[in-house]
Each structure stands twice: as C-alpha cells, then as structure tokens.
Design a protein around this motif. Structure first.
Motif, PDB file in Angstrom:
ATOM      1  N   GLU A  69       0.135  22.040  20.352  1.00 40.86           N
ATOM      2  CA  GLU A  69      -0.146  22.440  21.833  1.00 40.86           C
ATOM      3  C   GLU A  69      -1.002  23.503  21.900  1.00 40.86           C
ATOM      4  OE1 GLU A  69       0.826  22.935  25.909  1.00 40.86           O
ATOM      5  OE2 GLU A  69       0.806  21.159  24.600  1.00 40.86           O
ATOM      6  N   ASP A  87       6.546  29.219  19.327  1.00 38.15           N
ATOM      7  CA  ASP A  87       5.694  28.344  18.456  1.00 38.15           C
ATOM      8  C   ASP A  87       5.800  27.150  19.722  1.00 38.15           C
ATOM      9  OD1 ASP A  87       3.575  27.164  17.963  1.00 38.15           O
ATOM     10  OD2 ASP A  87       4.176  26.981  15.802  1.00 38.15           O
ATOM     11  N   PRO A  88       5.120  27.318  20.714  1.00 34.83           N
ATOM     12  CA  PRO A  88       5.019  25.712  21.306  1.00 34.83           C
ATOM     13  C   PRO A  88       4.782  24.938  20.617  1.00 34.83           C
ATOM     14  CG  PRO A  88       2.874  26.504  21.600  1.00 34.83           C
ATOM     15  CD  PRO A  88       3.543  28.052  20.673  1.00 34.83           C
ATOM     16  N   ASN A  89       4.887  24.068  19.568  1.00 27.68           N
ATOM     17  CA  ASN A  89       4.878  23.163  18.084  1.00 27.68           C
ATOM     18  C   ASN A  89       5.425  23.527  18.059  1.00 27.68           C
ATOM     19  OD1 ASN A  89       1.580  22.253  19.330  1.00 27.68           O
ATOM     20  ND2 ASN A  89       0.987  24.198  18.429  1.00 27.68           N
ATOM     21  N   TYR A 117       9.176  35.761  20.138  1.00 32.15           N
ATOM     22  CA  TYR A 117       7.649  34.597  20.055  1.00 32.15           C
ATOM     23  C   TYR A 117       8.073  32.865  19.546  1.00 32.15           C
ATOM     24  CZ  TYR A 117       3.464  31.744  18.151  1.00 32.15           C
ATOM     25  OH  TYR A 117       3.081  30.889  17.909  1.00 32.15           O
ATOM     26  N   ASP A 126      -0.443  31.832  23.664  1.00 30.07           N
ATOM     27  CA  ASP A 126      -0.189  33.599  23.861  1.00 30.07           C
ATOM     28  C   ASP A 126      -1.223  34.511  22.962  1.00 30.07           C
ATOM     29  OD1 ASP A 126       1.265  35.921  23.281  1.00 30.07           O
ATOM     30  OD2 ASP A 126       3.161  34.647  22.934  1.00 30.07           O
ATOM     31  N   ASN A 157      -1.588  27.084  21.482  1.00 26.70           N
ATOM     32  CA  ASN A 157      -0.993  28.036  21.789  1.00 26.70           C
ATOM     33  C   ASN A 157      -2.142  29.124  22.677  1.00 26.70           C
ATOM     34  OD1 ASN A 157       0.305  30.723  21.119  1.00 26.70           O
ATOM     35  ND2 ASN A 157       0.895  30.368  18.812  1.00 26.70           N
ATOM     36  N   GLU A 215      -8.443  27.486  20.718  1.00 26.92           N
ATOM     37  CA  GLU A 215      -6.956  26.815  20.474  1.00 26.92           C
ATOM     38  C   GLU A 215      -7.411  25.404  21.480  1.00 26.92           C
ATOM     39  OE1 GLU A 215      -3.739  27.363  19.584  1.00 26.92           O
ATOM     40  OE2 GLU A 215      -4.184  28.570  18.618  1.00 26.92           O
TER      41      GLU A 215
END
Length: 309
Positions: A66, A117-119, A115, A70, A68, A51
């Motif tokens: 960003e 997604d940080p993006n 979940y 996870d 990820n 990542e």
C-alpha cells in the motif's frame, strides 16, 4: 554533489547561494526560490510518485504494498529566520547549532497522531520467511561483511537496493539535476566551484580574517568556515559521548555559551575585514564569466527544472 548546497560557495558561511550570480541562476533549478507551501506540495507529490513506483515493483515481486503517502510531518522553512550576520541573532543563537530559532517549539510539539504503517497488517499476516522476503524485495539484501567498511557504512548501489532503489533511480533519471542530459553542465558547475575556491584572492581575505581572530584570542583558523566547522566537531563529540539524555545539561549549556562567543568574534572579524563584500565581489566576477561561457546549457537546465516542478 557540491553544487547542491544551500549556502554560497564563496567560502562565507553567512552568504546565501542566491546572493551571487550563479547561485541566483541556480536557485530556480534547486527549487530554493519556492515558497514553503510550494516546497511542501512538491515533496508530497514526489513522495506519492515514489510510493506508486514502489507498489508496482512490489506487485511484480509477488507482494502487496500500500503506497505510504504520509510525509511524516516534514516541515519546510524558507530560512528567513536565520540571520547569522545580525548581532542580536548571534548573541542568542551563535551559529544556530546548540540552540536555533523554533528549537523549543519543535521539542515541545507532540505529533497530532501516531504514525501507522499502512502495510503493517499485511506484513504481520506473513510467515517469518515471507516477511524476510518482503523486506528484501523492498530494500534489497543486507550487505555482506566484505561490502561493509570499518565504520559500518557501505557503498550504495540502487541495483541492489530493492524496490526503493529502483523507484528512486527511475525518479532521478527524470530529474534534470541528476539526468544524463544535463550531466555535462552539472559536472562543469562542480568543477568550477572547486577551482574557484583555490583563487589566491580568497586566501588573502581569509588571512586577514584569521589574523583578526588570532588577535581576539582565537588562533589556528585558516579560513572563515573553519570556525563553525571546528565548533561543530566539538558539539558532535559531546553528543557521541552521551549515554543518556540529560535535560538542561550544564555541559551543553556551556558549549552553547562558547558557540555564541566564537560566533560573535567571527562576525566582528568579518565586519572589520569586509570579508563578505570582498569575497562576494570576486565570486561575482568569476561566476559571471562562467555563466557567459555556459549560458545555453544553463538555460536548458533551468527550463527543464522549472518544467518538472
């Protein structure tokens, strides 16, 4: 690659890789000798590295990204709960395809949290054309019709797979299993296993097993692996014909009973013909000779693999 399977290449689907000399030698290379916690830690570390490489690549492409970290709830198991040579286990699970240890717990387990997604917020802030450019930078362009085969698949090329492809390629270059440094010995291992399978002594053992299966009402198998493979194809056909999920489907339950019946007869015939013991003795002889001829290369591969953990 053929060598990267979890089972033994002696042809007996119940034999673990580490039960033979080369399998035991390679267990530390594959990482199959790690504990579940160590495997989880290794996966999380690899994911973070991948990542971070993706984020750097996307930045070069002019996008924010960003990492990820996870791992998606990935679960690793030592495989100790799989006992295909145990009659009680086989009477409950067969080969472990329709039903398997932990199946009910897995299906009933709800994720701790959904979940995210940080993006996603950043992606939503982009225009439609910018989003298209973002995804192309991340994954590469969609394959053309000429590149697609009839079944919808296409040949993967990391150079056209965007930042994901370049990150994975960079990591593989540092992986002893896929590096150019150890390619000669990895090729030799694959070639050895393919050649080993043609040893006529294995055919004699398979013939005895197949004769036993035919006498028990299961004709048509040439080698032991064919039994499990044949049922796997039957089960795949069932799932392919499903248009909707049917809970406690009687048809699936019937397939589960057929699997158990076949697996138990298979186990009987392996025991009656000393299938595993005879094949393992031949594999031990052949693998020991291979190790003697490639000891230096194998030692170097093992050392690099253990250092990279």
């Amino acid at each position: 690659m053929l060598v990267l399977t979890g089972c033994s290449n002696t042809g007996d689907t119940s034999t673990k890789a580490e039960d033979t000399p080369l399998g035991a030698y390679m267990a530390s290379v594959w990482g199959s000798d790690l504990s579940e916690d160590e495997m989880q830690e290794r996966s999380e570390r690899d994911n973070r590295e991948r990542e971070e490489l993706i984020a750097a690549c996307m930045k070069d492409q002019g996008f924010e990204y960003e990492p990820n970290v996870d791992n998606g709830g990935t679960y690793y198991s030592s495989g100790d709960e799989w006992k295909p040579d145990d009659r009680e286990w086989g009477a409950q699970y067969g080969y472990g395809m329709v039903n398997w240890p932990g199946r009910d717990e897995m299906q009933n387990q709800a994720p701790d949290e959904e979940y995210v997604d940080p993006n996603q917020d950043y992606i939503d802030s982009l225009s439609e054309s910018e989003q298209a450019a973002f995804w192309e930078a991340l994954h590469g362009p969609q394959p053309s019709e000429e590149e697609m085969s009839e079944d919808g698949s296409y040949e993967y090329n990391w150079e056209t797979a965007g930042c994901y492809g370049s990150a994975q390629h960079e990591m593989e270059a540092d992986d002893p299993l896929t590096s150019e440094k150890h390619k000669p010995v990895m090729d030799a291992i694959n070639e050895f296993y393919m050649a080993m399978d043609t040893d006529p002594r294995f055919a004699e053992i398979d013939d005895a097993w197949a004769s036993c299966m035919a006498d028990a009402g299961y004709p048509g198998y040439a080698k032991q692996a064919d039994a499990q493979q044949g049922f796997s194809e039957e089960l795949n056909a069932y799932y392919e014909n499903q248009t909707e999920w049917v809970e406690d489907d009687p048809e699936l339950a019937k397939l589960g009973e057929e699997e158990i019946d076949l697996a138990l007869v298979d186990l009987d015939c392996r025991e009656k013909t000393d299938y595993r013991e005879k094949r393992q003795a031949i594999a031990t002889e052949l693998e020991s000779e291979f190790i003697k001829d490639h000891k230096a290369e194998l030692d170097a591969l093992k050392a690099d693999a253990e250092q990279s953990r």
